[in-house]
Design a protein around this motif. Structure first.
Motif, PDB file in Angstrom:
ATOM      1  N   SER A 129      -1.007   2.498  -0.297  1.00 30.67           N
ATOM      2  CA  SER A 129       0.214   2.873   0.419  1.00 30.67           C
ATOM      3  C   SER A 129       0.933   1.627   0.917  1.00 30.67           C
ATOM      4  O   SER A 129       0.303   0.646   1.314  1.00 30.67           O
ATOM      5  N   PRO A 130       2.271   1.641   0.902  1.00 35.65           N
ATOM      6  CA  PRO A 130       3.022   0.565   1.554  1.00 35.65           C
ATOM      7  C   PRO A 130       2.977   0.782   3.065  1.00 35.65           C
ATOM      8  O   PRO A 130       2.330   1.722   3.555  1.00 35.65           O
ATOM      9  N   ALA A 131       3.648  -0.074   3.799  1.00 36.33           N
ATOM     10  CA  ALA A 131       3.749   0.142   5.248  1.00 36.33           C
ATOM     11  C   ALA A 131       4.470   1.462   5.503  1.00 36.33           C
ATOM     12  O   ALA A 131       5.535   1.718   4.932  1.00 36.33           O
ATOM     13  N   LEU A 132       3.887   2.313   6.368  1.00 34.38           N
ATOM     14  CA  LEU A 132       4.426   3.651   6.603  1.00 34.38           C
ATOM     15  C   LEU A 132       4.602   3.894   8.092  1.00 34.38           C
ATOM     16  O   LEU A 132       4.019   3.195   8.936  1.00 34.38           O
ATOM     17  N   HIS A 133       5.390   4.920   8.398  1.00 26.69           N
ATOM     18  CA  HIS A 133       5.568   5.349   9.781  1.00 26.69           C
ATOM     19  C   HIS A 133       5.072   6.781   9.901  1.00 26.69           C
ATOM     20  O   HIS A 133       5.698   7.710   9.393  1.00 26.69           O
ATOM     21  N   ALA A 134       3.935   6.946  10.545  1.00 29.97           N
ATOM     22  CA  ALA A 134       3.392   8.280  10.802  1.00 29.97           C
ATOM     23  C   ALA A 134       3.934   8.790  12.132  1.00 29.97           C
ATOM     24  O   ALA A 134       4.642   8.073  12.871  1.00 29.97           O
ATOM     25  N   ALA A 135       3.597  10.035  12.465  1.00 29.49           N
ATOM     26  CA  ALA A 135       4.110  10.655  13.694  1.00 29.49           C
ATOM     27  C   ALA A 135       3.691   9.887  14.936  1.00 29.49           C
ATOM     28  O   ALA A 135       4.437   9.816  15.921  1.00 29.49           O
ATOM     29  N   ASP A 136       2.485   9.297  14.895  1.00 27.81           N
ATOM     30  CA  ASP A 136       1.996   8.600  16.084  1.00 27.81           C
ATOM     31  C   ASP A 136       2.019   7.083  15.951  1.00 27.81           C
ATOM     32  O   ASP A 136       1.285   6.381  16.641  1.00 27.81           O
ATOM     33  N   GLY A 137       2.864   6.578  15.038  1.00 28.08           N
ATOM     34  CA  GLY A 137       3.020   5.127  14.974  1.00 28.08           C
ATOM     35  C   GLY A 137       2.969   4.579  13.565  1.00 28.08           C
ATOM     36  O   GLY A 137       2.745   5.317  12.601  1.00 28.08           O
ATOM     37  N   PRO A 140      -0.238   0.177   8.667  1.00 31.52           N
ATOM     38  CA  PRO A 140      -0.127  -1.031   7.849  1.00 31.52           C
ATOM     39  C   PRO A 140      -0.253  -0.706   6.369  1.00 31.52           C
ATOM     40  O   PRO A 140      -0.863   0.296   5.974  1.00 31.52           O
ATOM     41  N   ALA A 141       0.324  -1.549   5.539  1.00 31.75           N
ATOM     42  CA  ALA A 141       0.186  -1.397   4.097  1.00 31.75           C
ATOM     43  C   ALA A 141      -1.292  -1.408   3.718  1.00 31.75           C
ATOM     44  O   ALA A 141      -2.087  -2.163   4.272  1.00 31.75           O
ATOM     45  N   GLY A 142      -1.659  -0.561   2.797  1.00 34.44           N
ATOM     46  CA  GLY A 142      -3.041  -0.495   2.334  1.00 34.44           C
ATOM     47  C   GLY A 142      -3.931   0.416   3.143  1.00 34.44           C
ATOM     48  O   GLY A 142      -5.130   0.505   2.860  1.00 34.44           O
ATOM     49  N   THR A 143      -3.376   1.122   4.146  1.00 31.18           N
ATOM     50  CA  THR A 143      -4.206   2.044   4.929  1.00 31.18           C
ATOM     51  C   THR A 143      -4.757   3.156   4.045  1.00 31.18           C
ATOM     52  O   THR A 143      -5.909   3.582   4.196  1.00 31.18           O
ATOM     53  N   LEU A 144      -3.959   3.622   3.110  1.00 32.42           N
ATOM     54  CA  LEU A 144      -4.391   4.674   2.205  1.00 32.42           C
ATOM     55  C   LEU A 144      -4.575   4.105   0.798  1.00 32.42           C
ATOM     56  O   LEU A 144      -3.724   3.352   0.304  1.00 32.42           O
ATOM     57  N   LEU A 145      -5.692   4.451   0.190  1.00 28.80           N
ATOM     58  CA  LEU A 145      -5.928   4.097  -1.199  1.00 28.80           C
ATOM     59  C   LEU A 145      -5.780   5.341  -2.063  1.00 28.80           C
ATOM     60  O   LEU A 145      -6.220   6.429  -1.673  1.00 28.80           O
ATOM     61  N   VAL A 146      -5.161   5.171  -3.216  1.00 26.43           N
ATOM     62  CA  VAL A 146      -4.931   6.280  -4.131  1.00 26.43           C
ATOM     63  C   VAL A 146      -5.590   5.951  -5.466  1.00 26.43           C
ATOM     64  O   VAL A 146      -5.287   4.916  -6.078  1.00 26.43           O
ATOM     65  N   ALA A 147      -6.509   6.808  -5.906  1.00 22.52           N
ATOM     66  CA  ALA A 147      -7.088   6.716  -7.249  1.00 22.52           C
ATOM     67  C   ALA A 147      -6.460   7.819  -8.083  1.00 22.52           C
ATOM     68  O   ALA A 147      -6.633   9.012  -7.787  1.00 22.52           O
TER      69      ALA A 147
END
Length: 778
Positions: A129-137, A140-147
């Motif tokens: 994942s790139p840098a994202l904005h979730a509901a609570d803040g 950082p980029a790379g928080t989520l990995l996608v296979a």
């Protein structure tokens, strides 16, 4: 390559060296491009048959999957842009059913986190994942990995995806995962830019029984459909996609299955009914093994060189991917995405390259082409009695007659190559039954060479091209600008190509042997006399002493096109060249203006028409190089052949997935690897077959099926390779496994037979400077 008209036949400006003075040499082979620069998108072809829209954008780094009649291309990011002009998508029967497939997490697309892991019929893409904005803040980029695991299911047919998202962060994450799809059901010739897009045929998508269904009523009477199945069911649906909510605790993972089923049927209900089928009830089993007569899965080639092993394994994966079937018979599709079809020349050459491993594919290819052989005179398609077909298409535009390629015969060389493969297959396997079955087709092909093939009556195999449609040139270099004079102008028909004469000579020699084996000595002698006469006339007409090689072609039956081109090397491959002229030609082809370091250019950098990114006027083609290097070996020139082999292996070591593409740029070798040709097919069958074929040529393997014998003649290996193991060689009715070990400070290799199935003799001919005890059989 030749199948159809390539989407970028004029892959560079039509006057590549117009800025040079007449006769001037370009200061650098790539004088008009910055060193190491990535090429821009090729300009659209001009002139008759020009596309109505620009050619598709680059697919140089595409991820490609194929099984059966369905194939899929995507960028390394996995997502396919729903908008814009590109060649990515899911294709079936010459139609792009899916042209947009976008994954977003938190409103943004994931980005590649590593190279694709290609397993031949499946691939895994690693994304983050790139840098994202979730509901609570912010995240950082790379928080989520996608296979993203993808494979083609040939049974449905369908693309099967599993998208697994893992939370690597320290906090729980809740974000939307959205998917968007687009289907326009464009014909392959619309994607290629040779037909204007036809709007309004696709119906608005609808959700039916939890499946997003796209449909299209074709003008050819066929209905085409795409069904998108999602598991688990999405939280929300849109007109063109769906959204799920990801709720992931630290370390948690969640998977989503997406199955895209394609169909083509005579009625809307049949097409829609097919794509609504539950894909979970269709077997997700492994890829079926090849039939025993086509045992590509039994091929084993290993070495102690990592670059060579990588290139070999990529080649075998691609060949397995491109193995296709028609009427229950196997053949190699020419290449993806543009040429997923049976092509006379390309399928014949690919079958010849793999004859030692998969003779059944060669037999099937010959039978298929004999079934499609010309029976009548049809000026529009180029069909003539005895002529071997060039291209078979089954899509909408072909059925409607909008393109001339439904059953196109626009090739001058498929017919002699058909005879050459028939001869080589019979000699290698000892299977005379195939020749007896196809004798009528062989007779018709020989008659075509002597009649329709000789357009002007000068005794050459030549072509005139078709005035209004089809291909202007009918050799393997079939783009409009391929056959040129030394002043840069285009040659005029009738045109007799140097390689076409070589193939015609070899075809007669091969057929003479076959008739001899069947007891028809009179016919064999007539063919040998005709071949000898052609060879004498060829040497007189084509040899150019001041050029140091053979002319590219004769135009008008008599005037040589006095340019230095790679075509001359095919005269060495066939064996028509005299020994003295062959030696001079080899030196000329390996001169700096021809040999780029990544291979032999299609046209000398000294010629006015030269362009390193011209489709046939300066680029490098792997199959061309493999055939030329095999010709070097035929005339006893091992070191130039080894240099070409190492150039191809080096090129494969610098391209994605070690997959040799259809062609690449002719720029001089540098540290950054060969310059990609943006819309080159990859995989492409005769490119995939090039390194295995040339390796077996260097190892000196020659099957003698009637004698149940394998000859190993003067095997050599390059300095970078010490050990090669080859398993599964099919000779006569048996198979042989061999190990080759290069001697220290020499290119010569010793041979050990490590396995044998069936009664096959291995005879090693070491060469005049070898002692007799340097081989072991047992």
């Amino acid at each position: 390559m030749g199948p159809g008209s390539h989407p970028a036949d004029t892959g560079a400006p039509s006057e590549p060296n117009a800025h040079a003075a007449p006769g001037a040499r370009p200061t650098e082979p790539n004088a008009h491009a910055a060193p190491g620069a990535r090429p821009t998108e090729p300009s659209a072809p001009t002139g008759p048959g020009a596309p109505a829209t620009p050619v598709a954008g680059s697919i140089a780094d595409a991820v490609v999957l194929k099984r059966g009649e369905a194939f899929f291309l995507c960028p390394p990011s996995g997502s396919i842009p729903p908008e814009g002009h590109h060649a990515f998508g899911l294709y079936y029967r010459d139609s792009r059913h899916l042209r947009g497939y976008e994954l977003r997490i938190g409103g943004r697309r994931p980005t590649p986190a590593g190279p694709p892991v290609d397993r031949g019929d499946a691939v895994t893409l690693a994304l983050a994942s790139p840098a994202l904005h979730a509901a609570d803040g912010p995240l950082p980029a790379g928080t989520l990995l996608v296979a993203w695991d993808r494979r083609i299911d040939g049974a449905l047919p369908a693309l099967r995806d599993r998208i697994t998202v893992t939370n690597r962060g320290p906090e729980r994450v809740e974000l939307p995962l959205s998917l968007r799809f687009r289907a326009q059901f464009e014909d392959i010739f619309e994607v290629r830019g040779f037909l204007a897009p036809r709007a309004g045929r696709a119906r608005p998508p609808v959700w039916r029984s939890g499946v997003l269904v796209f449909t299209c009523a074709g003008a050819d009477g066929a209905w085409r459909a795409l069904g998108v199945h999602l598991r688990p069911s999405p939280a929300a649906r849109t007109a063109t996609g769906a959204t799920l909510v990801l709720g992931l605790d630290p370390g948690d993972a969640r998977s989503l299955d997406v199955v895209l089923v394609v169909a083509e049927a005579d009625t809307a209900s049949a097409a829609v009914g097919h794509v609504l089928r539950d894909p979970g009830r269709v077997s997700r089993g492994r890829r079926p093994r090849a039939a025993p007569s086509d045992p590509l899965d039994e091929v084993v080639i290993r070495s102690d060189s990592r670059p060579l092993d990588d290139a070999l394994q990529a080649s075998l994966r691609d060949l397995r991917m491109l193995r296709s079937e028609m009427s229950g018979r196997a053949y190699f599709s020419a290449g993806l995405p543009w040429y997923a079809a049976l092509f006379g020349r390309d399928s014949l050459v690919s079958a010849m390259q793999t004859l030692a491993f998969a003779p059944g594919i060669a037999a099937d290819t010959l039978r298929l082409l004999a079934e499609q052989q010309g029976r009548q005179v049809d000026p529009r398609s180029g069909e003539e009695p005895g002529r071997i077909v060039h291209e078979l298409r089954i899509g909408e535009s072909a059925r409607l007659g909008l393109v001339p390629f439904a059953r196109d015969f626009g090739t001058v060389d498929a017919t002699p190559l058909f005879l050459v493969l028939l001869g080589r297959y019979t000699a290698w396997t000892g299977d005379l039954a195939l020749f007896l079955d196809l004798r009528e087709a062989a007779d018709a092909a020989l008659r075509w060479l002597d009649s329709y093939g000789d357009r002007s009556g000068h005794g050459w195999l030549e072509y005139e091209g078709r005035a209004t449609e089809g291909l202007a040139n009918e050799g393997w270099k079939d783009s409009d600008e391929a056959i040129v004079r030394e002043d840069g102008s285009l040659a005029q028909p009738p045109i007799a190509l140097v390689e076409a004469q070589a193939y015609a000579w070899l075809a007669r020699v091969a057929m003479a042997d076959l008739f001899e084996w069947t007891g028809d000595r009179a016919r064999a002698n007539r063919l040998r006399r005709a071949a000898a006469g052609l060879r004498r006339r060829f040497e007189r007409a084509f040899w150019q002493p001041d050029l140091g090689c053979y002319a590219l072609a004769l135009e008008g039956g008599t005037r040589p096109c006095r340019v230095v081109a790679s075509n001359a090397g095919h005269a060495l491959w066939a064996g028509i060249a005299g020994a003295g002229h062959a030696a001079t030609t080899i030196r000329r082809l390996m001169a700096p203006d021809m040999f780029s370091g990544w291979g032999i250019r299609t046209l000398s950098a000294l010629e006015r028409r030269y362009d390193p990114l011209g489709y046939h006027v300066g680029s490098v083609w792997p199959h061309d190089n493999a055939m030329i290097a095999a010709g070097f070996r035929r005339y006893g020139q091992d070191q130039p052949a080894l240099r070409v082999f190492e150039a191809l292996v080096g090129a494969a070591d610098h391209v994605p997935l070690h997959r040799l593409p259809e062609l690449y740029g002719g720029q001089a070798r540098g540290a950054g690897g060969p310059v990609p040709y943006p819309v080159a097919c990859q995989p492409q069958a005769w490119a995939a077959g090039s390194i295995p074929y040339l390796l077996l040529t260097l190892l000196g393997l020659q099957g003698e099926g009637f004698e149940q014998r394998l000859r190993v003649i003067r095997p050599v290996l390059p300095p970078s390779v010490r050990l090669v193991e080859v398993g599964g060689l099919a000779v006569g009715g048996g198979r042989v496994d061999l190990r080759f070990e290069r001697r220290a400070a020499s290119s010569r290799a010793d041979v050990i037979v490590t396995g044998r199935r069936g009664d096959v003799e291995v005879l090693v001919e070491a060469g005049p400077d070898w002692p007799d005890d340097q081989t072991s059989d047992g």
